[in-house]
Design an enzyme around this catalytic site. Structure first.
Site, PDB file in Angstrom:
ATOM      1  N   CYS A 107      -2.720 -18.331  14.861  1.00 54.29           N
ATOM      2  CA  CYS A 107      -2.408 -17.382  15.924  1.00 54.29           C
ATOM      3  C   CYS A 107      -2.383 -18.239  17.285  1.00 54.29           C
ATOM      4  O   CYS A 107      -3.066 -19.306  17.329  1.00 54.29           O
ATOM      5  CB  CYS A 107      -3.154 -16.304  16.092  1.00 54.29           C
ATOM      6  SG  CYS A 107      -2.995 -15.118  14.772  1.00 54.29           S
ATOM      7  N   ASP A 125     -11.770  -1.545  13.453  1.00 56.66           N
ATOM      8  CA  ASP A 125     -12.160  -1.595  12.000  1.00 56.66           C
ATOM      9  C   ASP A 125     -13.554  -2.009  11.654  1.00 56.66           C
ATOM     10  O   ASP A 125     -14.376  -2.215  12.703  1.00 56.66           O
ATOM     11  CB  ASP A 125     -11.288  -2.528  11.256  1.00 56.66           C
ATOM     12  CG  ASP A 125      -9.915  -2.051  10.984  1.00 56.66           C
ATOM     13  OD1 ASP A 125      -9.703  -0.975  10.989  1.00 56.66           O
ATOM     14  OD2 ASP A 125      -9.037  -3.061  11.172  1.00 56.66           O
ATOM     15  N   ARG A 167       0.831  -1.046  -0.012  1.00 57.32           N
ATOM     16  CA  ARG A 167      -0.069   0.120   0.068  1.00 57.32           C
ATOM     17  C   ARG A 167       0.642   1.321  -0.012  1.00 57.32           C
ATOM     18  O   ARG A 167       0.485   2.464  -0.601  1.00 57.32           O
ATOM     19  CB  ARG A 167      -0.974  -0.015   1.164  1.00 57.32           C
ATOM     20  CG  ARG A 167      -2.049   1.169   1.205  1.00 57.32           C
ATOM     21  CD  ARG A 167      -2.471   1.278   2.465  1.00 57.32           C
ATOM     22  NE  ARG A 167      -3.435   0.330   2.988  1.00 57.32           N
ATOM     23  CZ  ARG A 167      -3.945  -0.253   3.909  1.00 57.32           C
ATOM     24  NH1 ARG A 167      -3.471   0.468   5.262  1.00 57.32           N
ATOM     25  NH2 ARG A 167      -4.652  -1.219   4.152  1.00 57.32           N
ATOM     26  N   TYR A 168       2.181   1.288   0.852  1.00 56.57           N
ATOM     27  CA  TYR A 168       2.904   2.415   0.971  1.00 56.57           C
ATOM     28  C   TYR A 168       4.005   2.048  -0.151  1.00 56.57           C
ATOM     29  O   TYR A 168       4.449   0.801  -0.157  1.00 56.57           O
ATOM     30  CB  TYR A 168       3.376   2.489   2.262  1.00 56.57           C
ATOM     31  CG  TYR A 168       2.299   2.819   3.137  1.00 56.57           C
ATOM     32  CD1 TYR A 168       1.514   4.189   3.366  1.00 56.57           C
ATOM     33  CD2 TYR A 168       1.666   1.796   4.062  1.00 56.57           C
ATOM     34  CE1 TYR A 168       0.537   4.182   4.336  1.00 56.57           C
ATOM     35  CE2 TYR A 168       0.710   1.731   4.805  1.00 56.57           C
ATOM     36  CZ  TYR A 168       0.102   3.220   5.070  1.00 56.57           C
ATOM     37  OH  TYR A 168      -1.107   3.328   5.638  1.00 56.57           O
ATOM     38  N   ASP A 209      -7.513   3.105  10.721  1.00 60.09           N
ATOM     39  CA  ASP A 209      -7.238   2.420   9.582  1.00 60.09           C
ATOM     40  C   ASP A 209      -8.307   2.736   8.391  1.00 60.09           C
ATOM     41  O   ASP A 209      -9.234   1.861   8.526  1.00 60.09           O
ATOM     42  CB  ASP A 209      -6.706   1.282   9.589  1.00 60.09           C
ATOM     43  CG  ASP A 209      -5.700   0.733   8.641  1.00 60.09           C
ATOM     44  OD1 ASP A 209      -5.611   1.196   7.636  1.00 60.09           O
ATOM     45  OD2 ASP A 209      -4.861  -0.179   8.910  1.00 60.09           O
ATOM     46  N   ARG A 258       7.108   0.205   1.878  1.00 60.00           N
ATOM     47  CA  ARG A 258       6.990  -0.606   2.932  1.00 60.00           C
ATOM     48  C   ARG A 258       5.983  -1.872   2.474  1.00 60.00           C
ATOM     49  O   ARG A 258       4.841  -1.321   1.981  1.00 60.00           O
ATOM     50  CB  ARG A 258       6.810  -0.314   4.108  1.00 60.00           C
ATOM     51  CG  ARG A 258       5.805   0.653   4.525  1.00 60.00           C
ATOM     52  CD  ARG A 258       6.190   1.766   5.698  1.00 60.00           C
ATOM     53  NE  ARG A 258       5.031   2.551   6.363  1.00 60.00           N
ATOM     54  CZ  ARG A 258       4.806   3.536   5.950  1.00 60.00           C
ATOM     55  NH1 ARG A 258       5.164   3.905   4.643  1.00 60.00           N
ATOM     56  NH2 ARG A 258       3.780   4.495   6.074  1.00 60.00           N
ATOM     57  N   ARG A 315      -8.599  -9.439  10.808  1.00 58.57           N
ATOM     58  CA  ARG A 315      -8.524 -10.611   9.521  1.00 58.57           C
ATOM     59  C   ARG A 315      -9.130 -11.772   9.963  1.00 58.57           C
ATOM     60  O   ARG A 315      -8.624 -12.880   9.638  1.00 58.57           O
ATOM     61  CB  ARG A 315      -6.817 -10.750   9.301  1.00 58.57           C
ATOM     62  CG  ARG A 315      -6.376  -9.599   9.146  1.00 58.57           C
ATOM     63  CD  ARG A 315      -5.144  -9.595   8.272  1.00 58.57           C
ATOM     64  NE  ARG A 315      -4.224  -8.671   8.039  1.00 58.57           N
ATOM     65  CZ  ARG A 315      -3.154  -8.254   8.720  1.00 58.57           C
ATOM     66  NH1 ARG A 315      -2.770  -9.149   9.838  1.00 58.57           N
ATOM     67  NH2 ARG A 315      -2.714  -7.167   8.546  1.00 58.57           N
ATOM     68  N   CYS A 334     -10.463  -9.694  15.932  1.00 57.63           N
ATOM     69  CA  CYS A 334      -9.474  -9.723  14.934  1.00 57.63           C
ATOM     70  C   CYS A 334     -10.312  -9.331  13.686  1.00 57.63           C
ATOM     71  O   CYS A 334     -10.912  -9.328  13.321  1.00 57.63           O
ATOM     72  CB  CYS A 334      -8.904 -11.084  14.663  1.00 57.63           C
ATOM     73  SG  CYS A 334      -7.659 -11.055  13.235  1.00 57.63           S
ATOM     74  N   CYS A 372      -8.015 -13.850  18.474  1.00 54.66           N
ATOM     75  CA  CYS A 372      -8.681 -12.506  19.169  1.00 54.66           C
ATOM     76  C   CYS A 372     -10.107 -12.314  18.600  1.00 54.66           C
ATOM     77  O   CYS A 372     -10.242 -12.263  17.484  1.00 54.66           O
ATOM     78  CB  CYS A 372      -7.985 -11.401  18.801  1.00 54.66           C
ATOM     79  SG  CYS A 372      -6.100 -11.461  19.257  1.00 54.66           S
ATOM     80  N   LYS A 415      -3.701   4.373   7.410  1.00 58.12           N
ATOM     81  CA  LYS A 415      -3.715   4.839   8.813  1.00 58.12           C
ATOM     82  C   LYS A 415      -3.810   6.408   8.849  1.00 58.12           C
ATOM     83  O   LYS A 415      -2.789   7.088   8.712  1.00 58.12           O
ATOM     84  CB  LYS A 415      -2.668   4.256   9.791  1.00 58.12           C
ATOM     85  CG  LYS A 415      -2.571   2.767   9.823  1.00 58.12           C
ATOM     86  CD  LYS A 415      -1.464   2.320  10.681  1.00 58.12           C
ATOM     87  CE  LYS A 415      -1.281   0.668  10.392  1.00 58.12           C
ATOM     88  NZ  LYS A 415      -1.048   0.292   9.062  1.00 58.12           N
TER      89      LYS A 415
HETATM   90  C1  PLP Z   1       0.129  -0.668   8.978  1.00 57.67           C
HETATM   91  C2  PLP Z   1       0.709  -1.051   7.750  1.00 57.67           C
HETATM   92  C3  PLP Z   1       1.894  -0.653   7.324  1.00 57.67           C
HETATM   93  C4  PLP Z   1       2.592   0.133   8.213  1.00 57.67           C
HETATM   94  O1  PLP Z   1       2.506   1.265   8.499  1.00 57.67           O
HETATM   95  P1  PLP Z   1       3.267   1.993   9.561  1.00 57.67           P
HETATM   96  O2  PLP Z   1       2.414   3.121   9.509  1.00 57.67           O
HETATM   97  O3  PLP Z   1       4.417   2.345   8.889  1.00 57.67           O
HETATM   98  O4  PLP Z   1       3.585   1.178  10.631  1.00 57.67           O
HETATM   99  C5  PLP Z   1       2.302  -1.091   6.012  1.00 57.67           C
HETATM  100  N1  PLP Z   1       1.588  -1.933   5.322  1.00 57.67           N
HETATM  101  C6  PLP Z   1       0.135  -1.950   5.515  1.00 57.67           C
HETATM  102  C7  PLP Z   1      -0.627  -2.428   4.330  1.00 57.67           C
HETATM  103  C8  PLP Z   1      -0.390  -1.560   6.699  1.00 57.67           C
HETATM  104  O5  PLP Z   1      -1.670  -1.984   6.945  1.00 57.67           O
HETATM  105  S1  SF4 Z   2      -5.430  -9.787  16.025  1.00 57.77           S
HETATM  106 FE1  SF4 Z   2      -5.888 -11.295  14.530  1.00 57.77          FE
HETATM  107  S2  SF4 Z   2      -3.947 -11.889  13.487  1.00 57.77           S
HETATM  108 FE2  SF4 Z   2      -3.389 -10.433  15.470  1.00 57.77          FE
HETATM  109  S3  SF4 Z   2      -2.915 -12.102  17.163  1.00 57.77           S
HETATM  110 FE3  SF4 Z   2      -5.077 -11.735  17.208  1.00 57.77          FE
HETATM  111  S4  SF4 Z   2      -6.096 -13.378  16.168  1.00 57.77           S
HETATM  112 FE4  SF4 Z   2      -4.012 -13.103  15.314  1.00 57.77          FE
END
Ligand code: PLP
Ligand code: SF4
Length: 436
Positions: free
Chosen positions: A132, A300, A119-120, A337, A123, A141, A139, A136, A344
């Site tokens: 996991c 989220d 996305r960025y 986010d 990174r 995801r 979560c 959670c 973010k």
């Molecule tokens: C959170 C995230 C990052 C890292 O974001 P930082 O602000 O640098 O911590 C990178 N890629 C994705 C897709 C993210 O959700």
């Molecule tokens: S938030 Fe989701 S991915 Fe993160 S530790 Fe919990 S269950 Fe695992």
């Protein structure tokens, strides 16, 4: 805290647990995956109606709790327990609101290959595990975690590594999942070795909840592996002070002693930590243990977690209660986010009240309104992006040459852009000439 040994009264399913308690593989093998086992271990009983609702929930989003994490629950008042509420399903997870999305961050749309979200520009998120130690309930995801069909195999991970190798803009790789530290030492070592060998990868980050839900995973062997590679930063997820047990503190100390910088990403969760006093206690526990609070996430719009959501105003209230009231480095950045891959976005109380050419008016955390006198003289440096005429002594050899983007572009002297216009803007489209 009834941690270790005493689970429950030193035994579990007929086994004397004291000997195995600190063995992380034992903890994983004995993870609790059914409602009946939770009832048995905690000595609680749900009525048949609730029991059947809970079963439906678990059939949709699986249940998994380490014996260690379960042992932290206060059985006297389990319904209000922050550990119970994070780990144990609620029938509210079955409620699907029409604005909820199974992929709220559009991570799938930004995926050049299955394991990568890019996305960025500089990174990537590299999903190397989908299990996991504890699932959670909040979560984001949820739809992927615990799903046996989407466990990334070696080939898929290799694909991700190849993508990173081919994209020289990527300087920061964020290992996530699932939980990367659920992989074996061997597999982790292999991935870290491959990534460290890529010249443009400068840092590797690991996002893990293991120090919170399975602290015994932080073994001396694991720490030895983490130390051997390119600089590694670890971000964990403590959400409540109650999670900072002796075992968690020892795990954290091992990582910090190894020189690994530690950060924490909390999620703001209704009826768990949506309270300025709990949050202040949490950040103090974190910094005492050498963990820097990094992010406080707004919850989220993922499916099945709406009962955890708070209004953004609650987060702003918490930020107001922290900023200035405690050490600056104990204050996380509060972010939303944004849905649809917006990324973010920081959200904060307002400190800038108004300004004129000569003065800026600010208010502090106490409510004192102050003025800042702007400088009478300031040499404006017009940047031509060549740095030849500039006296700031930037070593251009090592400078980041990527072009300025986004709102920062409107501020750049060398860029002619004066306006950013959203796509499909009706007013602009009405014009014969769409240029400005
Ligand atoms: C959170 C995230 C990052 C890292 O974001 P930082 O602000 O640098 O911590 C990178 N890629 C994705 C897709 C993210 O959700
Ligand atoms: S938030 Fe989701 S991915 Fe993160 S530790 Fe919990 S269950 Fe695992």
């Amino acid at each position: 805290m009834n941690e270790a040994g005493s689970f429950p009264e030193g035994g579990y399913a007929g086994i004397d647990t004291r000997e195995y308690w600190k063995n992380w593989k034992w903890q994983v093998r004995h993870a609790i995956r059914s409602i009946d086992t939770v009832q048995q271990v905690l000595g609680i009983t749900f009525d048949p109606e609730e029991r059947s609702q809970l079963q439906k929930t678990v059939d949709k989003f699986p249940l998994c709790i380490t014996p260690y994490y379960l042992s932290l629950i206060d059985t006297e008042d389990y319904r209000n327990d922050p550990i119970f509420r994070q780990a144990f399903p609620s029938p509210a997870e079955l409620i699907v609101e029409n604005y909820e999305l199974s992929d709220p961050l559009s991570e799938d749309k930004d995926s050049p290959c299955e394991c990568i979200t890019h996305r960025y520009p500089d990174r990537v998120l590299f999903l190397i595990s989908n299990t996991c130690a504890m699932y959670c309930r909040h979560c984001t995801r949820k739809r992927k975690v615990g799903d046996l069909d989407s466990i990334p195999d070696r080939e898929k991970i290799q694909e991700g590594i190849a993508y990173i190798r081919e994209n020289s803009h990527i300087r920061d790789v964020l290992l996530s999942g699932g939980d990367p530290l659920m992989l074996s030492d061997e597999v982790l070592d292999w991935i870290l070795t491959e990534l460290s060998a890529i010249p443009h990868v400068e840092v590797i980050r690991i996002g893990t909840r293991v120090p919170v839900v399975l602290p015994f995973r932080i073994t001396d062997e694991l720490v030895g592996i983490l130390k051997r590679h390119k600089p590694i930063w670890i971000n964990t997820q403590f959400n409540h002070p109650k999670e900072m047990t002796n075992s968690a503190q020892s795990a954290i100390a091992k990582l910090a002693d190894a020189g690994i910088p530690l950060g924490n990403q909390s999620v703001l969760l209704a009826r768990i930590n949506d309270c300025p006093i709990i949050m202040k206690e949490l950040v103090h526990q974190l910094v005492k243990n050498r963990i820097r609070p990094y992010y406080l996430y707004q919850c989220d719009l993922s499916e099945g977690i709406s009962h955890f959501r708070t209004p953004i105003s609650k987060g702003i209230e918490i930020m107001e209660s922290l900023t200035g009231h405690t050490s600056g480095f104990a204050v996380p950045r509060y972010v939303d986010d944004a849905p649809g891959g917006g990324g973010k976005i920081p959200v904060s109380p307002n400190y800038l009240l108004t300004w004129s050419v000569n003065k800026v008016v600010l208010r502090n955390y106490e409510g004192i309104i102050c003025t800042y006198q702007e400088p009478a003289h300031y040499d404006r440096i017009l940047c031509d992006e060549n740095c030849d005429a500039c006296k700031l002594q930037l070593d251009i050899e090592h400078a980041d040459e990527s072009k300025v983007v986004g709102v920062a572009r409107l501020l750049a002297d060398y860029d002619e852009t004066t306006t950013l216009i959203p796509e499909n803007n009706e007013r602009i489209e009405r014009r014969d000439d769409e240029s400005l």
